[in-house]
Design a protein around this motif. Structure first.
Motif, PDB file in Angstrom:
ATOM      1  N   UNK A 251       0.836  -1.196   0.000  1.00 46.70           N
ATOM      2  CA  UNK A 251       0.000   0.000   0.000  1.00 46.70           C
ATOM      3  C   UNK A 251       0.869   1.243   0.000  1.00 46.70           C
ATOM      4  N   UNK A 252       0.230   2.367  -0.318  1.00 46.39           N
ATOM      5  CA  UNK A 252       0.888   3.670  -0.264  1.00 46.39           C
ATOM      6  C   UNK A 252       0.131   4.548   0.715  1.00 46.39           C
ATOM      7  N   UNK A 253       0.858   5.259   1.550  1.00 42.49           N
ATOM      8  CA  UNK A 253       0.249   6.246   2.427  1.00 42.49           C
ATOM      9  C   UNK A 253       0.715   7.616   1.946  1.00 42.49           C
ATOM     10  N   UNK A 254      -0.260   8.479   1.694  1.00 42.63           N
ATOM     11  CA  UNK A 254       0.018   9.788   1.109  1.00 42.63           C
ATOM     12  C   UNK A 254      -0.448  10.861   2.077  1.00 42.63           C
ATOM     13  N   UNK A 255       0.486  11.734   2.476  1.00 45.21           N
ATOM     14  CA  UNK A 255       0.166  12.802   3.419  1.00 45.21           C
ATOM     15  C   UNK A 255       0.966  14.036   3.020  1.00 45.21           C
ATOM     16  N   UNK A 256       0.299  15.024   2.431  1.00 45.54           N
ATOM     17  CA  UNK A 256       1.006  16.182   1.921  1.00 45.54           C
ATOM     18  C   UNK A 256       2.013  15.757   0.868  1.00 45.54           C
ATOM     19  N   UNK A 257       3.246  16.172   1.024  1.00 51.98           N
ATOM     20  CA  UNK A 257       4.294  15.791   0.071  1.00 51.98           C
ATOM     21  C   UNK A 257       4.948  14.462   0.419  1.00 51.98           C
ATOM     22  N   UNK A 258       4.509  13.854   1.516  1.00 49.98           N
ATOM     23  CA  UNK A 258       5.117  12.610   1.982  1.00 49.98           C
ATOM     24  C   UNK A 258       4.413  11.400   1.363  1.00 49.98           C
ATOM     25  N   UNK A 259       5.199  10.429   0.922  1.00 48.15           N
ATOM     26  CA  UNK A 259       4.664   9.167   0.406  1.00 48.15           C
ATOM     27  C   UNK A 259       5.400   8.025   1.092  1.00 48.15           C
ATOM     28  N   UNK A 260       4.660   7.142   1.731  1.00 45.29           N
ATOM     29  CA  UNK A 260       5.258   6.025   2.457  1.00 45.29           C
ATOM     30  C   UNK A 260       4.804   4.724   1.817  1.00 45.29           C
ATOM     31  N   UNK A 261       5.757   3.895   1.428  1.00 47.64           N
ATOM     32  CA  UNK A 261       5.437   2.596   0.832  1.00 47.64           C
ATOM     33  C   UNK A 261       5.394   1.529   1.915  1.00 47.64           C
TER      34      UNK A 261
END
Length: 330
Positions: A251-261
């Motif tokens: 999954x991808x977590x998207x928060x503002x300019x942050x992307x966490x795989x």
């Protein structure tokens, strides 16, 4: 002090799950891997023709509430059942799993909702749902103290089908935001997105919804693009936080300019994908409301989803807290 970690709002449905092959889906005009709304006559026809089945309390947000409780979280649920046999089963199951469920049952018709779920050999589930009593959920079923006392309210996009439920959700969201809480939703299904795209986008862009859960198909449908990357860039601008599941890709977590795989957990055999997204949301929201990092939230979601797809049925049979502790996540 909050009374609950998460308040879940959704269709209270008893799932009737059976194995089926592709030919059965074709013969009966069932759209694979989607949620098809059906009437009472169609529900009776499919029930008569399906093979041996397992009956279990389900419904997307109800599954999420059960998952949060299994992790040790404080979960509450709003949903409408009828005062009938299936309604009694639903009440018993969700309360036994540790979820606070006090919505008054409907007296008389229509009966408690049920969903005939056909699981093909590849583990995909095709849902055929008769909403029954669910359509009677309305603003009068909102319990203000639970709405104001839950850190996050979570509702399913499927609730946009029964019209009075929209008013219940909007009222709950207003109460939650007035109390300084957050509101989240799952897009539920790409066909659901097709029906309510403009309304879903308005909920996000107006700030009525803070956190969005989606899968790859749903997010591309939302933005009417074939490009996953373009859809992710778009949702980044439209809501505070989004978690997008990608099956075996994690999954991808998207928060503002942050992307966490986030990686998917190893799975020995996919038995039934029913509830995968619901349990991902459960793990994520449990972590989120208990102060975990976004990476830890995603890992908890990935664990819960990976475990549930290795069994028949959408609610965890294992104690998810113990499983998370074994995995070093709690």
């Amino acid at each position: 002090m909050s009374q609950y970690d998460v308040l879940c709002i959704g269709n209270a449905i008893v799932d009737i799950i059976a194995q089926a092959d592709e030919a059965f889906l074709l013969e009966h005009g069932i759209i694979k891997a989607a949620m098809n709304l059906i009437d009472a006559d169609r529900a009776n026809l499919l029930y008569d023709r399906m093979g041996p089945a397992i009956e279990t309390s389900g419904g997307s947000a109800g599954n999420t509430a059960a998952g949060i409780a299994s992790l040790g979280g404080r979960a509450a649920f709003f949903g409408k059942v009828a005062e009938d046999t299936l309604g009694n089963i639903y009440y018993h199951d969700i309360r036994a799993q540790g979820v606070a469920f006090d919505t008054k049952p409907l007296v008389g018709s229509p009966p408690t909702a049920r969903s005939m779920i056909f699981v093909t050999p590849d583990g995909e589930r095709s849902m055929n749902t008769y909403l029954g009593a669910c359509v009677e959920l309305g603003p009068e079923d909102v319990e203000p103290e639970k709405a104001k006392g839950s850190l996050v309210t979570y509702f399913e996009g499927y609730l946009w089908d029964p019209p009075r439920a929209k008013d219940a959700i909007r009222l709950t969201a207003e109460l939650a935001h007035a109390a300084g809480r957050e509101v989240s939703m799952t897009l539920s299904d790409s066909f659901c997105v097709d029906r309510y795209r403009d309304e879903f986008l308005d909920l996000m862009r107006s700030g009525a919804v803070d956190i969005v859960f989606a899968n790859t198909h749903e997010i591309k449908s939302l933005y009417q693009t074939s490009s996953f990357e373009a859809a992710v860039d778009a949702i980044r601008k439209d809501c505070k936080l989004a978690a997008v599941t990608r099956s075996e890709k994690g999954s991808l977590i998207v928060c503002g300019n942050e992307t966490i795989e986030i990686d998917a957990i190893p799975v020995e055999e996919i038995v039934d994908t029913t509830g995968a997204g619901d349990l991902y949301a459960a793990g994520f929201l449990y972590g989120y409301t208990n102060g975990r990092s976004l990476k830890e939230c995603g890992d908890l979601g990935s664990l819960a989803a990976g475990l549930v797809i290795q069994q028949i049925g959408p609610r965890p049979r294992q104690n998810l807290r113990l499983e998370a502790e074994k995995a070093g996540l709690l």
